[in-house]
Motif scaffolding. Sequence first.
Motif, PDB file in Angstrom:
ATOM      1  N   LEU A 193      -4.248   4.780   3.387  1.00  0.00           N
ATOM      2  CA  LEU A 193      -3.567   3.979   2.603  1.00  0.00           C
ATOM      3  C   LEU A 193      -4.154   3.117   1.969  1.00  0.00           C
ATOM      4  O   LEU A 193      -5.265   2.808   2.053  1.00  0.00           O
ATOM      5  CB  LEU A 193      -2.581   3.132   3.805  1.00  0.00           C
ATOM      6  CG  LEU A 193      -1.917   3.770   4.780  1.00  0.00           C
ATOM      7  CD1 LEU A 193      -1.161   2.967   6.097  1.00  0.00           C
ATOM      8  CD2 LEU A 193      -0.577   4.535   4.142  1.00  0.00           C
ATOM      9  N   GLY A 194      -3.550   2.801   0.658  1.00  0.00           N
ATOM     10  CA  GLY A 194      -4.356   2.071  -0.222  1.00  0.00           C
ATOM     11  C   GLY A 194      -3.490   1.661  -1.417  1.00  0.00           C
ATOM     12  O   GLY A 194      -2.583   2.421  -1.755  1.00  0.00           O
ATOM     13  N   LYS A 195      -4.043   0.516  -2.338  1.00  0.00           N
ATOM     14  CA  LYS A 195      -3.189   0.348  -3.525  1.00  0.00           C
ATOM     15  C   LYS A 195      -3.877   1.592  -4.566  1.00  0.00           C
ATOM     16  O   LYS A 195      -4.983   1.879  -4.567  1.00  0.00           O
ATOM     17  CB  LYS A 195      -3.481  -0.940  -4.016  1.00  0.00           C
ATOM     18  CG  LYS A 195      -3.169  -1.908  -3.368  1.00  0.00           C
ATOM     19  CD  LYS A 195      -2.407  -2.755  -4.074  1.00  0.00           C
ATOM     20  CE  LYS A 195      -1.532  -4.116  -3.481  1.00  0.00           C
ATOM     21  NZ  LYS A 195      -0.019  -3.816  -3.212  1.00  0.00           N
ATOM     22  N   THR A 196      -2.964   2.200  -5.473  1.00  0.00           N
ATOM     23  CA  THR A 196      -3.453   3.097  -6.396  1.00  0.00           C
ATOM     24  C   THR A 196      -4.074   2.542  -7.443  1.00  0.00           C
ATOM     25  O   THR A 196      -3.846   1.249  -7.890  1.00  0.00           O
ATOM     26  CB  THR A 196      -1.949   3.650  -6.911  1.00  0.00           C
ATOM     27  OG1 THR A 196      -1.290   4.287  -5.975  1.00  0.00           O
ATOM     28  CG2 THR A 196      -2.402   4.985  -7.819  1.00  0.00           C
ATOM     29  N   ASN A 240       0.952  -1.378  -0.141  1.00  0.00           N
ATOM     30  CA  ASN A 240      -0.185   0.098   0.078  1.00  0.00           C
ATOM     31  C   ASN A 240       0.726   1.432  -0.034  1.00  0.00           C
ATOM     32  O   ASN A 240       1.983   1.307   0.407  1.00  0.00           O
ATOM     33  CB  ASN A 240      -0.901   0.089   1.271  1.00  0.00           C
ATOM     34  CG  ASN A 240      -1.933  -1.231   1.377  1.00  0.00           C
ATOM     35  OD1 ASN A 240      -2.452  -1.318   0.195  1.00  0.00           O
ATOM     36  ND2 ASN A 240      -2.330  -1.646   2.276  1.00  0.00           N
ATOM     37  N   SER A 241       0.117   2.312  -0.496  1.00  0.00           N
ATOM     38  CA  SER A 241       1.045   3.769  -0.635  1.00  0.00           C
ATOM     39  C   SER A 241      -0.056   4.753   0.085  1.00  0.00           C
ATOM     40  O   SER A 241      -1.242   4.510   0.196  1.00  0.00           O
ATOM     41  CB  SER A 241       1.661   4.077  -1.834  1.00  0.00           C
ATOM     42  OG  SER A 241       0.172   4.195  -2.646  1.00  0.00           O
ATOM     43  N   LEU A 242       0.460   5.844   0.483  1.00  0.00           N
ATOM     44  CA  LEU A 242      -0.193   6.948   0.802  1.00  0.00           C
ATOM     45  C   LEU A 242      -1.241   7.650   0.064  1.00  0.00           C
ATOM     46  O   LEU A 242      -0.577   7.877  -1.325  1.00  0.00           O
ATOM     47  CB  LEU A 242       0.715   7.845   1.676  1.00  0.00           C
ATOM     48  CG  LEU A 242      -0.004   9.170   2.189  1.00  0.00           C
ATOM     49  CD1 LEU A 242      -0.543   8.645   3.493  1.00  0.00           C
ATOM     50  CD2 LEU A 242       1.350  10.003   2.715  1.00  0.00           C
ATOM     51  N   CYS A 247      -3.870   4.545  15.120  1.00  0.00           N
ATOM     52  CA  CYS A 247      -5.029   3.608  14.792  1.00  0.00           C
ATOM     53  C   CYS A 247      -5.086   3.091  13.533  1.00  0.00           C
ATOM     54  O   CYS A 247      -5.347   4.235  12.631  1.00  0.00           O
ATOM     55  CB  CYS A 247      -6.400   4.374  15.513  1.00  0.00           C
ATOM     56  SG  CYS A 247      -6.153   4.898  16.979  1.00  0.00           S
ATOM     57  N   LEU A 248      -4.965   1.995  13.396  1.00  0.00           N
ATOM     58  CA  LEU A 248      -5.336   1.516  11.889  1.00  0.00           C
ATOM     59  C   LEU A 248      -6.614   0.731  11.714  1.00  0.00           C
ATOM     60  O   LEU A 248      -6.965   0.019  12.451  1.00  0.00           O
ATOM     61  CB  LEU A 248      -4.345   0.418  11.533  1.00  0.00           C
ATOM     62  CG  LEU A 248      -2.658   0.915  11.420  1.00  0.00           C
ATOM     63  CD1 LEU A 248      -1.892  -0.263  11.273  1.00  0.00           C
ATOM     64  CD2 LEU A 248      -2.545   1.833  10.367  1.00  0.00           C
ATOM     65  N   LYS A 249      -7.508   1.281  10.834  1.00  0.00           N
ATOM     66  CA  LYS A 249      -8.773   0.585  10.563  1.00  0.00           C
ATOM     67  C   LYS A 249      -8.831  -0.221   9.722  1.00  0.00           C
ATOM     68  O   LYS A 249      -8.526   0.313   8.415  1.00  0.00           O
ATOM     69  CB  LYS A 249      -9.892   1.706  10.497  1.00  0.00           C
ATOM     70  CG  LYS A 249      -9.985   2.657  11.735  1.00  0.00           C
ATOM     71  CD  LYS A 249     -11.113   3.717  11.578  1.00  0.00           C
ATOM     72  CE  LYS A 249     -11.152   4.639  12.794  1.00  0.00           C
ATOM     73  NZ  LYS A 249     -11.900   5.676  12.618  1.00  0.00           N
ATOM     74  N   THR A 293      -7.309   3.363   6.926  1.00  0.00           N
ATOM     75  CA  THR A 293      -7.051   4.745   7.199  1.00  0.00           C
ATOM     76  C   THR A 293      -6.511   4.811   8.717  1.00  0.00           C
ATOM     77  O   THR A 293      -6.740   3.817   9.680  1.00  0.00           O
ATOM     78  CB  THR A 293      -8.610   5.460   7.603  1.00  0.00           C
ATOM     79  OG1 THR A 293      -9.260   5.358   6.389  1.00  0.00           O
ATOM     80  CG2 THR A 293      -8.369   6.862   8.065  1.00  0.00           C
ATOM     81  N   SER A 294      -5.375   5.457   8.931  1.00  0.00           N
ATOM     82  CA  SER A 294      -4.877   5.662  10.006  1.00  0.00           C
ATOM     83  C   SER A 294      -4.922   6.929  10.682  1.00  0.00           C
ATOM     84  O   SER A 294      -5.168   8.008   9.617  1.00  0.00           O
ATOM     85  CB  SER A 294      -3.206   5.580   9.653  1.00  0.00           C
ATOM     86  OG  SER A 294      -2.892   4.177   9.133  1.00  0.00           O
ATOM     87  N   GLN A 295      -4.963   7.090  12.022  1.00  0.00           N
ATOM     88  CA  GLN A 295      -5.100   8.350  12.588  1.00  0.00           C
ATOM     89  C   GLN A 295      -4.031   8.663  13.650  1.00  0.00           C
ATOM     90  O   GLN A 295      -3.573   7.576  14.261  1.00  0.00           O
ATOM     91  CB  GLN A 295      -6.395   8.220  13.410  1.00  0.00           C
ATOM     92  CG  GLN A 295      -7.683   8.994  12.668  1.00  0.00           C
ATOM     93  CD  GLN A 295      -8.657   9.167  13.689  1.00  0.00           C
ATOM     94  OE1 GLN A 295      -8.606   8.719  14.842  1.00  0.00           O
ATOM     95  NE2 GLN A 295      -9.657   9.631  13.099  1.00  0.00           N
TER      96      GLN A 295
END
Length: 198
Positions: free
Chosen positions: A147-150, A115-117, A173-175, A159-161
């Motif tokens: 974060l996710g694959k393009t 994954n990437s930003l 927090c990684l959801k 989603t990280s917070q």
Amino acid sequence: MAELDSSKYLSGLLNGIAQNTYYKNTEITEEMLKNELYPDISQEEFHSLLEKMKGVLKSIASADMDISQLEAFLTAQTKKQGGVSAEQAAVLSKFWKNHKSKIRESLISQSRWDNSLRTVSWRVDLKTQSRHADQVNAAVAVVELELGKTGKDEKGKKTSQLVWGKSHQFALCLKMSFNPWSTPLHCNLGIRVYLLGV
């Protein structure tokens, strides 16, 4: 006029190669390119031209050449036995200047395994409720990283917070949609990481 026409056909061939090789458009085939662009030459001549242009374009793309590198490379190719002509070099140069960024992005997305930003957002909140009275109305900075694959759908998105409060400690927090459990993990940096089911 014939030189202009040959430049137009070579430009079309390079676009076809890019569509098939870098943009993964399977509708563009060698047979279609030959029939549309070079119907008057033999299959062997066309295949030779196609492979030569694929090879030159691959060399340019894999080195991610800038303008000066491209000019030096194409000058060397025009002097090389079996290389490209000056007219072909001019078409290749113009093509690369127009398509460099798209081809580069395509190569990066094809070579990325993880994954990437994707996006970053931030905000400052005021706590309105807390277990401790002294933390009410305290400012809290929240930074969200997606974060996710393009080019992928929302299914694999994470989603990280990052939350900073008065004490300057934060929790990451990684959801994750594929984790139905919630377990704290402790990192050696003293950061608490929580995996939360969505």
